[in-house]
Write a protein that holds these residues in place. Sequence first.
Motif, PDB file in Angstrom:
ATOM      1  N   THR A  38       0.789  -1.398  -0.029  1.00 58.07           N
ATOM      2  CA  THR A  38       0.049  -0.018  -0.017  1.00 58.07           C
ATOM      3  C   THR A  38       0.895   1.396   0.158  1.00 58.07           C
ATOM      4  OG1 THR A  38      -1.723  -1.154   1.057  1.00 58.07           O
ATOM      5  CG2 THR A  38      -1.833   1.242   1.291  1.00 58.07           C
ATOM      6  N   ARG A  39       1.851   1.379   0.732  1.00 59.10           N
ATOM      7  CA  ARG A  39       2.738   2.425   1.002  1.00 59.10           C
ATOM      8  C   ARG A  39       3.521   2.757  -0.495  1.00 59.10           C
ATOM      9  NH1 ARG A  39       3.789   0.636   6.465  1.00 59.10           N
ATOM     10  NH2 ARG A  39       5.410  -0.720   5.652  1.00 59.10           N
ATOM     11  N   LEU A  40       3.966   1.522  -0.936  1.00 59.49           N
ATOM     12  CA  LEU A  40       4.526   1.431  -2.322  1.00 59.49           C
ATOM     13  C   LEU A  40       3.511   2.232  -3.492  1.00 59.49           C
ATOM     14  CD1 LEU A  40       7.197   0.820  -3.801  1.00 59.49           C
ATOM     15  CD2 LEU A  40       6.257  -1.299  -4.471  1.00 59.49           C
ATOM     16  N   LEU A  41       2.550   1.634  -3.388  1.00 58.02           N
ATOM     17  CA  LEU A  41       1.576   2.118  -4.175  1.00 58.02           C
ATOM     18  C   LEU A  41       1.168   3.683  -4.291  1.00 58.02           C
ATOM     19  CD1 LEU A  41      -0.599   1.237  -6.488  1.00 58.02           C
ATOM     20  CD2 LEU A  41      -2.246   0.786  -4.581  1.00 58.02           C
ATOM     21  N   VAL A  42       1.161   4.221  -2.881  1.00 57.72           N
ATOM     22  CA  VAL A  42       0.996   5.628  -2.736  1.00 57.72           C
ATOM     23  C   VAL A  42       2.103   6.350  -3.501  1.00 57.72           C
ATOM     24  CG1 VAL A  42       1.014   7.701  -0.934  1.00 57.72           C
ATOM     25  CG2 VAL A  42      -0.382   5.480  -0.492  1.00 57.72           C
ATOM     26  N   VAL A  43       3.443   5.793  -3.211  1.00 59.05           N
ATOM     27  CA  VAL A  43       4.601   6.559  -3.840  1.00 59.05           C
ATOM     28  C   VAL A  43       4.436   6.348  -5.418  1.00 59.05           C
ATOM     29  CG1 VAL A  43       7.155   6.196  -3.917  1.00 59.05           C
ATOM     30  CG2 VAL A  43       6.197   5.948  -1.922  1.00 59.05           C
ATOM     31  N   GLY A  44       3.998   5.375  -5.837  1.00 51.66           N
ATOM     32  CA  GLY A  44       3.674   5.047  -7.423  1.00 51.66           C
ATOM     33  C   GLY A  44       2.773   6.286  -7.934  1.00 51.66           C
ATOM     34  N   SER A  48       4.055   9.068 -10.480  1.00 51.14           N
ATOM     35  CA  SER A  48       3.660   8.973 -11.806  1.00 51.14           C
ATOM     36  C   SER A  48       2.723  10.222 -12.196  1.00 51.14           C
ATOM     37  CB  SER A  48       2.305   7.927 -11.843  1.00 51.14           C
ATOM     38  OG  SER A  48       3.048   6.490 -11.586  1.00 51.14           O
ATOM     39  N   ALA A  49       1.903  11.049 -11.051  1.00 53.08           N
ATOM     40  CA  ALA A  49       1.492  12.088 -11.292  1.00 53.08           C
ATOM     41  C   ALA A  49       2.223  13.149 -11.525  1.00 53.08           C
ATOM     42  CB  ALA A  49       0.361  12.344 -10.224  1.00 53.08           C
ATOM     43  N   LEU A  50       3.575  13.274 -10.857  1.00 49.58           N
ATOM     44  CA  LEU A  50       4.359  14.142 -11.258  1.00 49.58           C
ATOM     45  C   LEU A  50       4.955  14.239 -12.646  1.00 49.58           C
ATOM     46  CD1 LEU A  50       6.603  14.150  -7.962  1.00 49.58           C
ATOM     47  CD2 LEU A  50       5.423  15.942  -8.795  1.00 49.58           C
ATOM     48  N   ASN A  51       4.883  13.229 -13.288  1.00 49.89           N
ATOM     49  CA  ASN A  51       5.461  12.810 -14.782  1.00 49.89           C
ATOM     50  C   ASN A  51       4.345  12.804 -15.918  1.00 49.89           C
ATOM     51  OD1 ASN A  51       8.373  12.339 -14.606  1.00 49.89           O
ATOM     52  ND2 ASN A  51       7.318  11.361 -13.004  1.00 49.89           N
ATOM     53  N   LEU A  52       3.095  13.545 -15.589  1.00 50.08           N
ATOM     54  CA  LEU A  52       1.982  13.392 -16.547  1.00 50.08           C
ATOM     55  C   LEU A  52       1.843  14.696 -17.187  1.00 50.08           C
ATOM     56  CD1 LEU A  52      -0.850  11.431 -14.454  1.00 50.08           C
ATOM     57  CD2 LEU A  52       0.684  10.412 -16.488  1.00 50.08           C
ATOM     58  N   ARG A  53       2.704  15.674 -16.978  1.00 53.40           N
ATOM     59  CA  ARG A  53       2.407  17.076 -17.560  1.00 53.40           C
ATOM     60  C   ARG A  53       3.739  17.613 -18.168  1.00 53.40           C
ATOM     61  NH1 ARG A  53      -1.639  15.029 -18.098  1.00 53.40           N
ATOM     62  NH2 ARG A  53      -3.776  15.857 -17.566  1.00 53.40           N
ATOM     63  N   PRO A  54       4.805  17.252 -17.448  1.00 55.28           N
ATOM     64  CA  PRO A  54       6.416  17.856 -18.113  1.00 55.28           C
ATOM     65  C   PRO A  54       6.484  17.632 -19.499  1.00 55.28           C
ATOM     66  CG  PRO A  54       6.721  16.655 -15.853  1.00 55.28           C
ATOM     67  CD  PRO A  54       5.061  16.444 -16.202  1.00 55.28           C
ATOM     68  N   PRO A 211       8.499   1.871  -8.803  1.00 51.94           N
ATOM     69  CA  PRO A 211       7.263   1.185  -7.819  1.00 51.94           C
ATOM     70  C   PRO A 211       6.227   0.641  -8.444  1.00 51.94           C
ATOM     71  CG  PRO A 211       7.706   3.791  -7.607  1.00 51.94           C
ATOM     72  CD  PRO A 211       8.255   3.462  -8.720  1.00 51.94           C
ATOM     73  N   TRP A 212       6.161   0.422  -9.758  1.00 45.88           N
ATOM     74  CA  TRP A 212       5.192  -0.446 -10.226  1.00 45.88           C
ATOM     75  C   TRP A 212       5.358  -1.750 -10.554  1.00 45.88           C
ATOM     76  CZ3 TRP A 212       0.418   1.370  -9.846  1.00 45.88           C
ATOM     77  CH2 TRP A 212       0.041   2.972  -9.692  1.00 45.88           C
ATOM     78  N   ILE A 213       6.742  -1.959 -10.587  1.00 44.36           N
ATOM     79  CA  ILE A 213       7.300  -3.205 -10.976  1.00 44.36           C
ATOM     80  C   ILE A 213       6.606  -4.044 -10.133  1.00 44.36           C
ATOM     81  CG2 ILE A 213       9.242  -4.612 -11.211  1.00 44.36           C
ATOM     82  CD1 ILE A 213      10.923  -2.188 -11.927  1.00 44.36           C
ATOM     83  N   PRO A 214       6.606  -4.392  -8.765  1.00 45.09           N
ATOM     84  CA  PRO A 214       6.037  -5.517  -8.103  1.00 45.09           C
ATOM     85  C   PRO A 214       4.450  -5.630  -8.604  1.00 45.09           C
ATOM     86  CG  PRO A 214       7.002  -3.794  -6.462  1.00 45.09           C
ATOM     87  CD  PRO A 214       6.972  -3.255  -7.943  1.00 45.09           C
ATOM     88  N   PHE A 215       3.846  -4.583  -9.085  1.00 49.23           N
ATOM     89  CA  PHE A 215       2.372  -4.857  -9.429  1.00 49.23           C
ATOM     90  C   PHE A 215       2.437  -5.294 -10.650  1.00 49.23           C
ATOM     91  CE2 PHE A 215       2.202  -1.302  -6.264  1.00 49.23           C
ATOM     92  CZ  PHE A 215       1.729  -1.790  -5.506  1.00 49.23           C
TER      93      PHE A 215
END
Length: 444
Positions: A38-44, A48-54, A211-215
């Motif tokens: 769950t913590r890893l998912l929050v980080v992911g 991810s959101a940080l990289n959706l507009r640059p 962070p998404w690799i485990p998922f």
Amino acid sequence: MIVRMAPEETGTTTSAPIRVSRGKRVDAGVSATRAWRTRLLVVGIALSALNLRPAITSLGALLEEVRDGLGMSGSVAGLLTSVPPLCFAVFGVMAPRLARRFGPGAVVCAGMAAITAGLLIRPYAGNTAGFLAASALALMGIAVSNVLMPVIVKRWFPDRVGSMTGLYSMALALGTSVAAALTVPTTDALGGRWQTGLAVWAVPAAAAVLPWIPFVRARGAGSADRDTASADSGTAPDSDTASARVEPDGLRITRSRTAWALAVFFGLQATAAYITMGWMAQIFRDAGVPAGTAGVLLAVTMVMGVPLAFVIPRLAARLPHQGPIVIALGVCGLAGYAGLYWAPEGGAWAWAVLLGVSNCAFPLALTMVGMRARTGAGVAKLSAFAQSTGYLLSIPGPLLVGVLYQHSGGWGRPLALMAGLMIPQVAVGVLAGRDRIVEDEATH
């Protein structure tokens, strides 16, 4: 989240205490693993959101240098401003099918990898066609992640949709404003080459893959109830079951009036946002504001979304009807457009703040996507429909503003168009904000 473990059967034999102890160890292990995931998912989600507009705002900061370097015509450069919503519409509609096949977590991981590759390749493509193709690759990754983020939030945090959407929206706004503000200084610090200034944004995108690799192995960032069932049985989550829940039979999203209202609301707020990002600095410059100050004013508009994107979703999630928030944001937008018409230079800072508040219709729309569907599967279809349809509706807006500006020789008509579009945005937003569930409207 609480993980419920089914108690094991105990008998009269001497081995019963051993089985109970082993069950407790399994229970503790599953709880610890679940908390870590769950913590890893929050980080992911945040990364991810940080990289959706640059990919978009970094290009806007260096567009003149890119045009000169690639010999890009003015018409192609103008068309480039409409490529992001076009890609979001075309590729976003694919997201539920990909999630059904591979799992939402795997698709978001692939999306972050596509953003990384696109940002790394496009500065060195060497020609306009290659630049556009690499940009499309990055935008494809953004599109599928845009659609699936509300799905993941709904599945893993069903009781915290507002706060998690706020975190996601705040991180997205932060990434937007940081890329707009730092691209030019970073380019200068790295030697002044625009290629390096654009390519550097591949680094945070690559970090967002991790962070998404485990998922990926788990076939998606699945729902809480599925993970609980897996814990009860001591088995891994069933990927076929996960995939089946992405799109239920009988749900015809186009039959839902709420889905259509939300799609139009999403499209109109996206139109306003892209017009603001593309033209607001020019409006200030034409009014006599220095170029550097005009850029700062645009950054102020963008950065307003950082705190408000966290507050508004939390507030919206507590209200049965989000209409009052829609109206308040619309009034801010109308006031900002009126100010740009009557006193663009004198009240520039006030208009920048008001338009920044108005642009927070985006996190509100995302929050309503999570609230207007009952299940993760419904959120997936609603998110894909609302975003794909909405981005298609937003494509003509920036182009039409440019045409009106060119032919009228001023900003009166473009500003009238912007203000005129705000009226239907408020109307459909009020309809989308009603306490309705799309599954009830679209299932036959």
